[in-house]
Design a protein around this motif. Structure first.
Motif, PDB file in Angstrom:
ATOM      1  N   SER A 298       0.830  -1.202   0.000  1.00 28.94           N
ATOM      2  CA  SER A 298       0.000   0.000   0.000  1.00 28.94           C
ATOM      3  C   SER A 298       0.860   1.245   0.000  1.00 28.94           C
ATOM      4  N   GLN A 299       0.457   2.220  -0.759  1.00 29.30           N
ATOM      5  CA  GLN A 299       1.155   3.504  -0.773  1.00 29.30           C
ATOM      6  C   GLN A 299       0.397   4.539   0.043  1.00 29.30           C
ATOM      7  N   ASP A 300      -0.919   4.457  -0.040  1.00 27.62           N
ATOM      8  CA  ASP A 300      -1.729   5.465   0.654  1.00 27.62           C
ATOM      9  C   ASP A 300      -2.198   4.919   1.996  1.00 27.62           C
ATOM     10  N   ILE A 301      -1.407   5.207   3.015  1.00 28.10           N
ATOM     11  CA  ILE A 301      -1.717   4.702   4.350  1.00 28.10           C
ATOM     12  C   ILE A 301      -2.478   5.790   5.068  1.00 28.10           C
ATOM     13  N   ASP A 302      -3.779   5.605   5.263  1.00 28.27           N
ATOM     14  CA  ASP A 302      -4.478   6.695   5.912  1.00 28.27           C
ATOM     15  C   ASP A 302      -4.854   6.429   7.354  1.00 28.27           C
TER      16      ASP A 302
ATOM     17  N   SER B 157      -1.337  11.732  -1.433  1.00 27.32           N
ATOM     18  CA  SER B 157      -1.854  10.422  -1.059  1.00 27.32           C
ATOM     19  C   SER B 157      -0.744   9.423  -0.778  1.00 27.32           C
ATOM     20  N   GLU B 158       0.397   9.586  -1.434  1.00 26.50           N
ATOM     21  CA  GLU B 158       1.440   8.583  -1.240  1.00 26.50           C
ATOM     22  C   GLU B 158       2.599   9.099  -0.395  1.00 26.50           C
TER      23      GLU B 158
ATOM     24  N   SER C  66       0.287  10.344   3.601  1.00 32.43           N
ATOM     25  CA  SER C  66       0.399   8.935   3.915  1.00 32.43           C
ATOM     26  C   SER C  66       1.220   8.736   5.195  1.00 32.43           C
TER      27      SER C  66
ATOM     28  N   ARG D 176       3.556   7.180   6.673  1.00 35.64           N
ATOM     29  CA  ARG D 176       4.649   6.244   6.440  1.00 35.64           C
ATOM     30  C   ARG D 176       5.419   5.999   7.735  1.00 35.64           C
TER      31      ARG D 176
ATOM     32  N   ILE E 264      -7.899  10.038   2.528  1.00 40.03           N
ATOM     33  CA  ILE E 264      -7.085  10.052   1.322  1.00 40.03           C
ATOM     34  C   ILE E 264      -7.880   9.556   0.127  1.00 40.03           C
TER      35      ILE E 264
END
Lengths: 1099, 243
Positions: free
Chosen positions: A512-516, A574-575, A579, A581, A820
């Protein structure tokens, strides 16, 4: 070079005006060849030979059929190879053309091109010696006679062959032919001619005569002008009745004689639907039954989605309607004649739903007006009008939309392409709506184009490239690159609650790139807990009214397709910047609860925070930690212990919360989600996996539900009228009737009086069928389907009793945790921040977020966007499923793709089978549109190779909601089935072979063919074998010898069951080398030694 | 022949011609008395009347001082097609044809001979049956010659299409309106063989272009002869009157 010139007058139907005269010139030449083999006079005969056209032979008579014979008996002429030396006059061909008999002309040309027939088309109209003035009476007959006379005269020196004119009308008006009698031409009536010279053809002649007795096959009945006039009249009559005026509609609605509603139109197709049908759904309650509208005339130009005004039919009208609802298809205008492809597709799409006994019968109606059109741009493919010209039919991809007539010149450029069309109008005298071409999307079958089709059809965007973000919105974005990563500003750090020291982590799907969302859980000193849910703070970056905000609102949601996604907000947010991270400082909006040791919330805190996620985990890692695995792949070993502790505590808490919710009546529902994995190099789909479900999934889900519902309460307190909540309406129990019926066949009772009762019933099914997860899944998904979709709403728009979320069993619920990818969450964030007064800059100039009207309007749009995005997702899944099946079945070696399935539904012409391995539902056709029962032979043999042939002589096809049964013919061995009657009910296991229908017009639909009844027939056979130990030995010997002999013959298939076939379980049914007597029995079966089966059966 | 059969397997076209045959052409110069030069030109059923005025003093002031301007007006009679239809003066189709004719003659008329003057060409299409542009150019050539305007050469135009893998000369309306038929108009100066205009709106495979172009050029040569005859006829009539 050219001889004299004449003018030819013809009539045709004009576009605007009625009948039109068109004048074309014609040059009469001297050099038309006779095409006779032994003719020396015509220099152009050689030219014909060079063109590969046959020449008349000098044996037998020269036959010249006139227009009446050609138009009515073309079939006879075409199929009777005994009739050779046919000369078709151009005047006859022209006459056919004037009546739009293109097919007959094609047949004539076919005969003239066949060298065995030694026949030709003679261009008498442009030949000076055979030309006849158009103004003469019975001109066409004279033209034919003139040709005959010329041939007679032309050939007299050369051969002296007989020339015969064939007609149907010689006796009636023989004076027409009298002029030519002295020329030596013989005029025969076709019947007499056949009786005299070709008695073998008389029978064929008689059958055609019978078949065309009352038709208007014979074109000589009407002059061209009469014909054109008749068509104009017919067209005027076949027009649609005009719609009522707005004031009439208004009156009708007020007095209750008319009903208004949204219509759904089904185009004709499938087994049971021979004409178009419209349905207006009104909930099906007793006083407002659904309305069905049958037939093109009754639908009166209504299209799917239109708001129409309907007059209900009285009972008397209804029964009268029943008799003559068949609307005359204007045969010339339909252009349907060669549209077999569309038909084939329809046949694969399953039949109608079986009607429930207890459902209220719908009433019939007629559309009298359309109050609102729902015409959007449609994606379509071209059906070229063979007659040429620039007017063609566009066939929309959406089968509920009628074909659209468009005007387009360069058909070659858009053939086999998807293109967008728009409907302009639907005049009363036009069978199809009139539209225009908008633009090309791309070739059919191309992946990118197919994705574009989904985007356009679902109104997500006009194309993929349109989903890039604008420069204006990119300018608003914070800068974050690899060289210069974004970091929080000091000012914000000071303003926010700093949680960077707490242990916070995120769990998401792998990659996953978009960690909300991220969570934290720690034991508090007082024996309680502190639970935190931290959500990416998108509103910090997406300011109200900014370009990004406007764009995000228009998109409504991120669209996830099987192989790509279209983000709602730019990737940099979003990324990266939003996000959450791992090991990066990020802004968040957090909900923090103080829980006591019983997990009751004692305190709640909402607000903006600054967090640093300790670790971004994926589900499998977290589950491994939960399961007590150490040294989990990809995790920092130092962190493992503390992470594990948090996860375990979190899981414990969530189990309790979940249990509480279940007790309140929450449902455990199911949906099919399929993951595709792609081969990196070729881009081909390498695997298709149903999404797995681990406990950790449910833990995170529960935490999010907990946060959502807490936020929902909070914003409702602040904005009692304008809070954006999400509700799930309680469905009426009648919606579950199908599920209840189906479950009953398996011995389960389902109580659907409330969500708690339903949840309880589903749980009982789960308990009872532990060994069979597919049934459980199916029951759950049937329950899901029966329910309405959850939706967003503004609290002021409905009473507080309607806030309930039925599925989750919560009084207040909203979406807060995924800003996101969902715009609703952004609004909720703003409302929440306003509520806790930490809005800061966010609310400047945006009072809208607290306005009931604005929120109400926006939720309407968001619900629509969500629905469309879900459908797009589903369609893209179907697209990839279809591509996967194509990849596995078409081309390379034609292997069969066999899978286990469960009957999900019973339709009037077959079954809908759910295949869990691929997460797809597909139709199994057991009866075609003509009522023929089509049961694959493989049902008996259990062998996928036999799935292409059908058992003949099946009868007694009965389908109701519970069961579908077919009686097999008596001569079929029913060894494995046990009974002559084959029964299928919902939840039955079957094995199916997956196929796709190849089409040029749309993405190939997947359909299924029944391979065998029980999914594990091989296992069944083994069990059966074990009861017959003594037989086993005897067969073992013969089996061995059998396979040996087969090997010697080297056919590649050691035995039948070793045919190239994949099984989902990974095991071959039996292998050639095994001494399985089952394969031997099957061999006998193939040799028609049915007795063997019987013997075994009696044992 | 039937509608979808523009070229029958026997090699005949809808109107009885073979692929390489022109329609019948008849033309006459000096048909109007009031104009400086005029012509009536028929190619099959396409009939055109052209009047040429000039070189004369220009109406507008803004003109080039070293050569004449050519002004072309093209009109289509409402009765020219079977469906009666009035066209506005601003119809883009008409303006397009007019500008093609203008461009063609700007290369052929020796405009430098007539500085500060204007040459008007009025073209009226009386009956339309395909090949509008070719007939307009041919008729205008005849009228210009009739007006005694000096030109480097005749301008002869002809169309050619491509039906069923065969290059086809001089398309009529039925052939022209079939969408599959590429339709190429070429205008040549017959003595030098230079091309004054080459126009095609549809697609044609580049490998076929040469064949089609060659056929059209061949057609132009025939037309040149016809025009030449007409000029000769007009001149001899004039000579008769003078003598």
């Amino acid at each position: 070079m050219l001889g004299t010139r004449t003018e030819n007058v013809a009539f045709r139907r004009g576009k605007r005006q009625g009948l039109m005269m068109s004048v074309t010139e014609r040059y009469l030449r001297q050099d038309i060849p006779c095409a006779h083999k032994s003719c020396q006079l015509c220099p152009h005969n050689a030219d014909l030979a060079r063109r590969g056209l046959p020449q008349l032979s000098d044996s037998g008579m020269i036959l010249i059929p006139d227009a009446s014979v050609v138009s009515r008996y073309i079939e006879l002429l075409e199929h009777s190879h005994a009739l050779t030396n046919l000369v078709f006059c151009q005047s006859v061909v022209d006459a056919l053309d004037r009546r739009n008999r293109t097919r007959t002309i094609r047949n004539v040309r076919g005969i003239a091109a066949d060298p065995r027939r030694t026949s030709m088309v003679f261009a008498n109209e442009v030949f000076a010696q055979t030309h006849v003035e158009t103004t003469l009476p019975a001109r066409d007959n004279r033209a034919v006679m003139r040709v005959a006379a010329w041939y007679k005269a032309h050939l007299v020196g050369a051969v002296g062959q007989k020339v015969v004119v064939l007609t149907l009308k010689a006796s009636k008006s023989s004076e027409q032919y009298a002029d030519y009698q002295e020329s030596g031409v013989k005029v025969w009536k076709l019947a007499e001619f056949l009786a005299e010279f070709h008695p073998a053809l008389v029978e064929h002649y008689a059958s055609i005569t019978e078949a065309t007795k009352d038709g208007d096959m014979d074109i000589t009945g009407m002059t061209p002008a009469e014909y054109a006039q008749a068509r104009i009249l017919a067209k005027a009559q076949s027009g649609y009745p005009s719609h009522l005026s707005p004031s009439e509609i208004e009156d009708g609605l007020r007095s209750g004689t008319l009903v208004r509603g949204k219509i759904r139109v089904l185009q004709p197709g499938g087994a049971m639907r021979t004409e178009s049908q419209g349905i207006i759904e009104r909930g099906g309650a007793a006083d407002t039954p659904d309305i069905i509208i049958v037939g093109r005339a009754a639908l009166n130009r209504a299209c799917t989605g239109d708001t129409v005004v309907v007059r209900l039919l009285t009972r008397a009208e209804e029964s009268a309607e029943g008799k003559d609802t068949v609307v005359e298809q204007g045969s010339d205008e339909t252009g349907d004649e060669d549209d077999n492809e569309a038909l084939a597709v329809e046949q694969v799409e399953a039949g109608e739903e079986t009607t429930l006994d207890n459902a209220r019968k719908p009433v019939r109606g007629v559309v009298v007006g359309v109050s609102e059109r729902k015409w959007r741009p449609f994606v379509a493919t071209l059906q070229v009008d063979e007659a040429g010209g620039s007017r063609h039919l566009a066939v929309p991809v959406d089968s509920s939309v009628p074909k659209i007539r468009i005007h387009y010149m360069d058909t070659a450029a858009i053939a086999e392409m998807y293109f967008v069309v728009a409907i302009d109008e639907w005049p009363a005298d036009s069978q199809y709506p009139q539209g225009h071409f908008v633009r090309v999307l791309g070739p059919v079958g191309n992946l990118d184009t197919e994705v574009d089709v989904i985007l356009v059809e679902r109104q997500i965007a006009v194309s993929q490239s349109a989903l890039k973000f604008s420069l204006a919105s990119m300018r608003e974005m914070p800068i974050s690159t690899d060289q210069c990563p974004w970091s929080p500003s000091a000012e914000e750090v000071a303003r926010r609650r700093d949680l960077r020291d707490s242990l916070i982590f995120s769990i998401d799907p792998k990659g996953s790139q978009d960690i909300d969302d991220a969570v934290s859980m720690r034991k508090a000193a007082d024996g309680g807990y502190e639970l935190g849910v931290h959500i990416a703070d998108v509103t910090q970056f997406v300011l109200p009214g900014s370009a990004t905000d406007t764009e995000a609102m228009a998109r409504g949601t991120t669209v996830y397709l099987a192989d790509r996604r279209f983000n709602m907000i730019p990737e940099v947010l979003s990324e990266q910047v939003c996000s959450l991270r791992g090991l990066k400082d990020r802004y968040a909006v957090s909900v923090i609860w103080d829980l006591d040791s019983e997990y009751n919330a004692t305190k709640m805190w909402f607000g903006r925070t600054l967090i640093r996620s300790a670790c971004e985990m994926y589900y499998e890692q977290a589950q491994a930690l939960l399961d007590g695995v150490t040294n989990v792949d990809g995790l920092d070993p130092k962190m493992e212990a503390s992470l594990k502790e948090s996860i375990v505590e979190l899981t414990k808490a969530m189990r309790v919360l979940r249990q509480r919710r279940y007790e309140a009546g929450a449902l455990e529902l199911a949906s099919t989600e399929i993951k595709f994995t792609f081969d990196k190099e070729s881009g081909a789909i390498s695997e298709l996996l149903p999404k797995s479900s681990l406990e950790i999934h449910r833990v995170i889900e529960e935490a999010m539900v907990f946060a959502n519902s807490a936020v929902a309460r909070r914003i409702y307190e602040q904005f009692p009228g304008a809070a954006l909540l999400r509700r799930h309406r309680s469905p009426g129990s009648e919606r579950f009737a199908r599920l209840v019926d189906a479950a009953r066949t398996k011995g389960f009772e389902i109580d659907c009086s409330s969500n708690a009762a339903l949840a309880d019933s589903l749980r009982r099914i789960t308990e009872a069928s532990k060994s069979d997860p597919d049934i459980v899944f199916l029951a759950k998904s049937m329950a899901t389907l029966a329910m309405q979709e959850a939706e967003y709403f503004a609290t002021g728009d409905c009473g507080s009793d309607a806030y309930l979320h039925y599925g989750l069993a919560l009084d207040f619920y909203t979406h807060f945790t995924s800003p996101i990818r969902r715009y609703a969450d952004i609004i909720v964030h703003r409302q929440l921040l306003e509520a806790v007064a930490m809005g800061g800059t966010v609310f400047e100039g945006n009072a809208a977020v607290g306005s009931q009207k604005w929120v109400g309007d926006t939720t309407g749009k968001l619900n629509e966007r969500n629905r469309q995005s879900k459908r797009a997702q589903r369609e893209s899944t179907e697209l990839f499923q279809s591509r996967y099946v194509v990849q596995r079945t078409v081309g390379s070696g034609q292997e069969h793709l066999i899978a286990d399935g469960v009957v999900a539904e019973i339709r009037t012409n077959g079954l809908i089978v759910y295949v869990p391995k691929f997460g797809l539902r597909g139709p199994v056709h057991l009866r075609d549109s003509s009522g023929q029962i089509k049961l694959a032979l493989s049902v008996l043999s259990g062998n996928a190779r036999d799935s292409d042939s059908f058992i003949e002589g099946c009868s007694e096809f009965v389908a109701d909601t519970k069961q579908l049964s077919i009686r097999l013919p008596m001569n079929v061995p029913v060894f494995q089935l046990g009974s002559q009657v084959l029964r299928f009910s919902v939840f039955d296991h079957v094995r199916v072979s997956l196929r796709v229908l190849e089409t040029k017009r749309r993405r190939p639909p997947v359909y299924l063919i029944l391979v065998s009844r029980a999914s594990s027939s091989a296992n069944g056979m083994r069990a059966y074998r074990s009861t017959l130990p003594s037989l086993d030995k005897t067969f073992r010997v013969s089996a061995a010898s059998n396979s040996a002999s087969k090997k010697a013959s080297n056919t590649g298939n050691a035995t039948s069951t070793a045919s190239p076939m994949m099984t989902t379980t990974g095991e071959k049914l039996t292998t050639g080398k095994s001494s399985d007597y089952y394969s031997v029995l099957e061999r006998f079966g193939e040799m028609s030694l049915f007795e063997t089966h019987c013997d075994v059966q009696t044992l | 022949m039937s509608r979808q059969e523009l070229l029958s397997p026997e090699g005949l076209r809808v109107d009885g011609r073979r692929a390489n045959e022109l329609r019948r052409i008849s033309c006459r110069a000096s048909v109007l008395n009031s104009a400086d030069g005029s012509s009536y030109y028929e190619q099959g059923n396409t009939k055109v009347l052209v009047a040429v005025y000039g070189p004369r003093e220009p109406r507008t002031k803004s003109l080039t001082h070293d050569h004449a301007t050519i002004n072309v007006e093209f009109n289509v009679a409402p009765f020219s097609t079977s469906e009666r239809r009035k066209r506005s003066k601003g119809d883009k189709r008409l303006l397009e044809v007019a500008s093609f004719v203008k461009q063609t003659f700007e290369g052929a008329v020796q405009t430098a001979v007539y500085p500060r003057s204007q040459i008007d060409i009025y073209i009226h299409l009386l009956q339309h049956d395909g090949g509008t542009l070719e007939t307009c150019i041919n008729a205008a050539t005849l009228a210009l010659v009739d007006a005694g305007i000096s030109m480097v050469d005749y301008v002869c135009a002809c169309t050619a299409g491509f039906i069923d893998e065969t290059p086809v000369l001089d398309l009529n309306f039925v052939e022209e309106s079939s969408i599959e038929t590429p339709d190429l108009t070429v205008a040549v100066l017959p003595r030098s063989g230079n091309i004054a205009l080459l126009q095609m709106e549809s697609r044609l495979h580049s490998s076929k272009l040469e064949d089609v172009l060659e056929l059209a050029t061949e057609g132009c040569k025939h037309i040149h002869k016809k025009l030449d005859d007409a000029v000769l006829a007009a001149a001899s009539e004039l000579a008769k009157k003078l003598s």
